[in-house]
Design a protein around this motif. Sequence first.
Motif, PDB file in Angstrom:
ATOM      1  N   TYR A 297      44.287  77.832 112.143  1.00 59.96           N
ATOM      2  CA  TYR A 297      43.104  77.025 112.433  1.00 59.96           C
ATOM      3  C   TYR A 297      43.437  75.526 112.479  1.00 59.96           C
ATOM      4  CZ  TYR A 297      40.925  81.477 111.321  1.00 59.96           C
ATOM      5  OH  TYR A 297      40.577  82.807 111.319  1.00 59.96           O
ATOM      6  N   ALA A 298      44.412  75.100 111.695  1.00 63.45           N
ATOM      7  CA  ALA A 298      44.844  73.696 111.763  1.00 63.45           C
ATOM      8  C   ALA A 298      45.472  73.393 113.127  1.00 63.45           C
ATOM      9  CB  ALA A 298      45.836  73.397 110.642  1.00 63.45           C
ATOM     10  N   LEU A 299      46.267  74.348 113.641  1.00 67.55           N
ATOM     11  CA  LEU A 299      46.870  74.157 114.965  1.00 67.55           C
ATOM     12  C   LEU A 299      45.798  74.123 116.053  1.00 67.55           C
ATOM     13  CD1 LEU A 299      49.970  76.547 114.696  1.00 67.55           C
ATOM     14  CD2 LEU A 299      49.957  74.051 114.561  1.00 67.55           C
ATOM     15  N   VAL A 300      44.766  74.956 115.926  1.00 65.38           N
ATOM     16  CA  VAL A 300      43.664  74.935 116.902  1.00 65.38           C
ATOM     17  C   VAL A 300      42.949  73.592 116.867  1.00 65.38           C
ATOM     18  CG1 VAL A 300      41.441  75.961 117.502  1.00 65.38           C
ATOM     19  CG2 VAL A 300      43.358  77.439 116.880  1.00 65.38           C
ATOM     20  N   LEU A 301      42.730  73.066 115.671  1.00 71.03           N
ATOM     21  CA  LEU A 301      42.124  71.725 115.561  1.00 71.03           C
ATOM     22  C   LEU A 301      42.995  70.682 116.249  1.00 71.03           C
ATOM     23  CD1 LEU A 301      40.908  71.757 111.835  1.00 71.03           C
ATOM     24  CD2 LEU A 301      39.478  71.855 113.882  1.00 71.03           C
ATOM     25  N   GLY A 302      44.317  70.782 116.052  1.00 69.25           N
ATOM     26  CA  GLY A 302      45.222  69.831 116.703  1.00 69.25           C
ATOM     27  C   GLY A 302      45.168  69.911 118.208  1.00 69.25           C
ATOM     28  N   ALA A 303      45.055  71.135 118.747  1.00 71.24           N
ATOM     29  CA  ALA A 303      44.956  71.279 120.203  1.00 71.24           C
ATOM     30  C   ALA A 303      43.681  70.631 120.724  1.00 71.24           C
ATOM     31  CB  ALA A 303      44.988  72.758 120.581  1.00 71.24           C
ATOM     32  N   ASN A 304      42.583  70.752 119.987  1.00 77.86           N
ATOM     33  CA  ASN A 304      41.333  70.109 120.392  1.00 77.86           C
ATOM     34  C   ASN A 304      41.425  68.593 120.330  1.00 77.86           C
ATOM     35  OD1 ASN A 304      38.825  72.059 120.808  1.00 77.86           O
ATOM     36  ND2 ASN A 304      40.157  73.010 119.281  1.00 77.86           N
ATOM     37  N   LEU A 305      42.175  68.094 119.378  1.00 77.72           N
ATOM     38  CA  LEU A 305      42.373  66.647 119.283  1.00 77.72           C
ATOM     39  C   LEU A 305      43.275  66.146 120.399  1.00 77.72           C
ATOM     40  CD1 LEU A 305      42.012  63.994 117.709  1.00 77.72           C
ATOM     41  CD2 LEU A 305      43.991  64.652 116.311  1.00 77.72           C
ATOM     42  N   GLY A 306      44.336  66.873 120.691  1.00 75.92           N
ATOM     43  CA  GLY A 306      45.305  66.426 121.702  1.00 75.92           C
ATOM     44  C   GLY A 306      44.731  66.332 123.089  1.00 75.92           C
ATOM     45  N   THR A 307      43.779  67.224 123.420  1.00 75.86           N
ATOM     46  CA  THR A 307      43.225  67.191 124.778  1.00 75.86           C
ATOM     47  C   THR A 307      42.381  65.952 125.034  1.00 75.86           C
ATOM     48  OG1 THR A 307      42.085  68.577 126.406  1.00 75.86           O
ATOM     49  CG2 THR A 307      41.066  68.400 124.251  1.00 75.86           C
ATOM     50  N   ALA A 308      41.972  65.250 123.971  1.00 74.34           N
ATOM     51  CA  ALA A 308      41.175  64.035 124.140  1.00 74.34           C
ATOM     52  C   ALA A 308      42.027  62.770 124.187  1.00 74.34           C
ATOM     53  CB  ALA A 308      40.157  63.914 123.001  1.00 74.34           C
ATOM     54  N   ILE A 309      43.337  62.917 123.980  1.00 76.34           N
ATOM     55  CA  ILE A 309      44.210  61.739 123.953  1.00 76.34           C
ATOM     56  C   ILE A 309      44.543  61.253 125.366  1.00 76.34           C
ATOM     57  CG2 ILE A 309      46.487  60.893 123.255  1.00 76.34           C
ATOM     58  CD1 ILE A 309      46.364  62.785 120.882  1.00 76.34           C
ATOM     59  N   ASN A 310      44.804  62.200 126.280  1.00 79.19           N
ATOM     60  CA  ASN A 310      45.216  61.814 127.638  1.00 79.19           C
ATOM     61  C   ASN A 310      44.230  60.889 128.339  1.00 79.19           C
ATOM     62  OD1 ASN A 310      47.824  63.134 128.235  1.00 79.19           O
ATOM     63  ND2 ASN A 310      46.725  64.985 127.713  1.00 79.19           N
ATOM     64  N   PRO A 311      42.921  61.188 128.338  1.00 79.36           N
ATOM     65  CA  PRO A 311      41.997  60.275 129.022  1.00 79.36           C
ATOM     66  C   PRO A 311      42.007  58.863 128.458  1.00 79.36           C
ATOM     67  CG  PRO A 311      40.939  62.395 128.597  1.00 79.36           C
ATOM     68  CD  PRO A 311      42.234  62.399 127.847  1.00 79.36           C
ATOM     69  N   VAL A 312      42.261  58.724 127.146  1.00 79.44           N
ATOM     70  CA  VAL A 312      42.295  57.393 126.548  1.00 79.44           C
ATOM     71  C   VAL A 312      43.520  56.617 127.012  1.00 79.44           C
ATOM     72  CG1 VAL A 312      42.442  56.113 124.371  1.00 79.44           C
ATOM     73  CG2 VAL A 312      41.011  58.164 124.517  1.00 79.44           C
TER      74      VAL A 312
ATOM     75  N   ARG B  50      34.761  53.301 127.117  1.00 81.98           N
ATOM     76  CA  ARG B  50      33.685  53.834 126.276  1.00 81.98           C
ATOM     77  C   ARG B  50      33.676  55.352 126.261  1.00 81.98           C
ATOM     78  NH1 ARG B  50      28.748  50.007 128.477  1.00 81.98           N
ATOM     79  NH2 ARG B  50      29.412  48.043 127.501  1.00 81.98           N
ATOM     80  N   LEU B  51      33.714  55.962 127.434  1.00 80.94           N
ATOM     81  CA  LEU B  51      33.604  57.417 127.511  1.00 80.94           C
ATOM     82  C   LEU B  51      34.818  58.118 126.897  1.00 80.94           C
ATOM     83  CD1 LEU B  51      31.995  59.857 128.371  1.00 80.94           C
ATOM     84  CD2 LEU B  51      32.994  59.655 130.661  1.00 80.94           C
ATOM     85  N   PRO B  52      36.058  57.788 127.286  1.00 80.23           N
ATOM     86  CA  PRO B  52      37.200  58.491 126.675  1.00 80.23           C
ATOM     87  C   PRO B  52      37.323  58.250 125.172  1.00 80.23           C
ATOM     88  CG  PRO B  52      37.963  56.697 128.083  1.00 80.23           C
ATOM     89  CD  PRO B  52      36.505  56.861 128.352  1.00 80.23           C
ATOM     90  N   LEU B  53      37.050  57.011 124.721  1.00 81.35           N
ATOM     91  CA  LEU B  53      37.117  56.751 123.282  1.00 81.35           C
ATOM     92  C   LEU B  53      35.969  57.442 122.551  1.00 81.35           C
ATOM     93  CD1 LEU B  53      38.202  53.001 123.043  1.00 81.35           C
ATOM     94  CD2 LEU B  53      39.492  55.016 122.327  1.00 81.35           C
ATOM     95  N   GLY B  54      34.796  57.506 123.194  1.00 79.56           N
ATOM     96  CA  GLY B  54      33.678  58.214 122.591  1.00 79.56           C
ATOM     97  C   GLY B  54      33.980  59.693 122.436  1.00 79.56           C
ATOM     98  N   ASN B  55      34.599  60.287 123.449  1.00 77.18           N
ATOM     99  CA  ASN B  55      34.982  61.694 123.358  1.00 77.18           C
ATOM    100  C   ASN B  55      36.040  61.902 122.280  1.00 77.18           C
ATOM    101  OD1 ASN B  55      35.142  64.498 124.321  1.00 77.18           O
ATOM    102  ND2 ASN B  55      37.138  63.902 125.123  1.00 77.18           N
ATOM    103  N   LEU B  56      37.015  60.996 122.210  1.00 74.11           N
ATOM    104  CA  LEU B  56      38.037  61.097 121.165  1.00 74.11           C
ATOM    105  C   LEU B  56      37.407  60.973 119.785  1.00 74.11           C
ATOM    106  CD1 LEU B  56      41.030  61.267 120.344  1.00 74.11           C
ATOM    107  CD2 LEU B  56      41.146  58.775 120.583  1.00 74.11           C
ATOM    108  N   GLY B  57      36.392  60.111 119.649  1.00 74.26           N
ATOM    109  CA  GLY B  57      35.725  59.943 118.365  1.00 74.26           C
ATOM    110  C   GLY B  57      35.071  61.225 117.884  1.00 74.26           C
ATOM    111  N   THR B  58      34.435  61.970 118.805  1.00 74.51           N
ATOM    112  CA  THR B  58      33.825  63.249 118.407  1.00 74.51           C
ATOM    113  C   THR B  58      34.896  64.243 117.971  1.00 74.51           C
ATOM    114  OG1 THR B  58      33.856  64.149 120.671  1.00 74.51           O
ATOM    115  CG2 THR B  58      31.920  62.862 120.016  1.00 74.51           C
TER     116      THR B  58
END
Length: 554
Positions: A213-228, A242-250
């Motif tokens: 589950y920690a690895l799954v959380l990491g995959a969800n975090l990593g997919t938000a890094i590229n747009p930023v 605003r939008l990419p950083l807002g998505n990364l924040g969630t």
Amino acid sequence: MKEIFALLDFGGYIALLMWGVHMVQSGVQRAFGAELGVWMGRALGRPNRAFLAGAAITAAIQSSTATGLMITSFAAGGLVALVPALAAMLGANVGTTLIVQLLSFKLTALAPALILLGVWLFRAHESGRRRDLGRVFIGLGLLLLSLHELVALFSPIQDAPLLKTILQALSDSPMTGLILAALLTWAAHSSVAIVVLIISLANHHYMDPQLTYALVLGANLGTAINPVLEGAGGNKDPASKRLPLGNLGTRVAGCIVGMLLLPWIPGLMSWFTDDAARAAANFHTFFNLAVAAVFMPLLKPYSRLLSRQLPRRSDPDDPGKPLYLDESAHEVPAVALGNAAREALRLSDMLQSILGTARQALISNSAQSINHARYISNAVNRLDQLITTYLARLDQDNLSKNDTRRLNEILAFSTNMAHAAAISVSGLLTHTSKLRKQGWILQSDEQDEIGKVMDRLIRNQRQAAALFVAEDVKTARFLAFEKDYFRDLEAGAAERHIRKIKSGQLDSADQGSLYLEILRDVRTINSYLVSAAAYPILAKHDELLPNRVRDQGN
């Protein structure tokens, strides 16, 4: 040596998995990219509809990054507010879990049939939607085949000491596992591929549930890094983030809560299934649903916070700075072409400003704003070069037939608008400077005529811009016939000029020649407008003659 070959096999199958995901994404984008973009634009009115649209489109193209590029494209131009854009991104994160749910079932037996169907569609049809759907089926088949081979590869090394050591170390430090999964997802540009790999490992019980589950959380975090990191291209306006950083924040907020609850998550997930692979897929979906449920009611204050921390920075003194040429949009051709088209329309607006300045200078013999018009012309030239470079970097293999046609239309429009701006400055405005230096003033009838001519030219410029946005054969035909008007106008003025010289009015010969040059430049500018917008439409509908020269055989 055996270990080296095992690593090569592992890397090859991971590459095949990523390539399968890429083929599905590119196939759907080529087949439905324009329609998906239009549908997304219509749905981004209210947060609830935007959420559903983001989920549906991401489920189709299997890439929250690609969906995010569409949403960012609309948000950057002010076509959609930040609240529905953030809602659509929450929906996109949920949509990307649906394909993971599907792949968590054992569908390997379908791989050969999918590849066979895809190859038949790809080989049996010319460029078009069916051929692009063939790419989708081939990609799905390769994806399932790579998963099967990865499972077979893992079986012999299940008891390998090195693997046990690595997984044991990660089990003792779930945060390290989260960071590693985030980096892998960022490098792969695909959370689907990484989550499916995690599910495959979990299916063979290579790691304990907490690490899974920690690895799954990491995959969800990593997919938000590229747009930023890659979004908004070279745009330095903080508002574009605003939008990419807002998505990364969630994502960050969700991962923090997830890591705090990590000791209790395995027990919660066991209520739904005892299968480790299904549990990992379910957690991936539940996590994104939970984040969406928490943030949807908070989007308004969250967007205000983002707007306050990332204020919009405008630079009106630099018209040559591109506003829409987002480099990261190259992954989605439909979005990239839309960005280039919007930038090309700015050239049309700047040309209208130059023509307005030229009209005022010709009629009133005024030097006001001429330097500013030259400055705008230089900006037009820089933007034209940037648009050409931006389009040249598009991957031609990812362009459908309609995409290629639109690309050529944008290039034609941009280039001709730049030429028209150059002639307006180097021709019309230079002539006004000569009139002023020589102390010449256009006669009253010439002033009336040039005023009407410039008004007609500006009207044609507006029609060319309208045709570029909305194709209309009747309007294109009307604009093309305008060339006859300007040609006859120049011919009539030349005839009057010759009659004056024959009648002995030699003192006005130089000024008359200058007036002819003005009309000649006006005719040239109008020709560029016709070539920019009317001719591409008429050529598409087979309404252009191949040559104006009469065939000698007739």
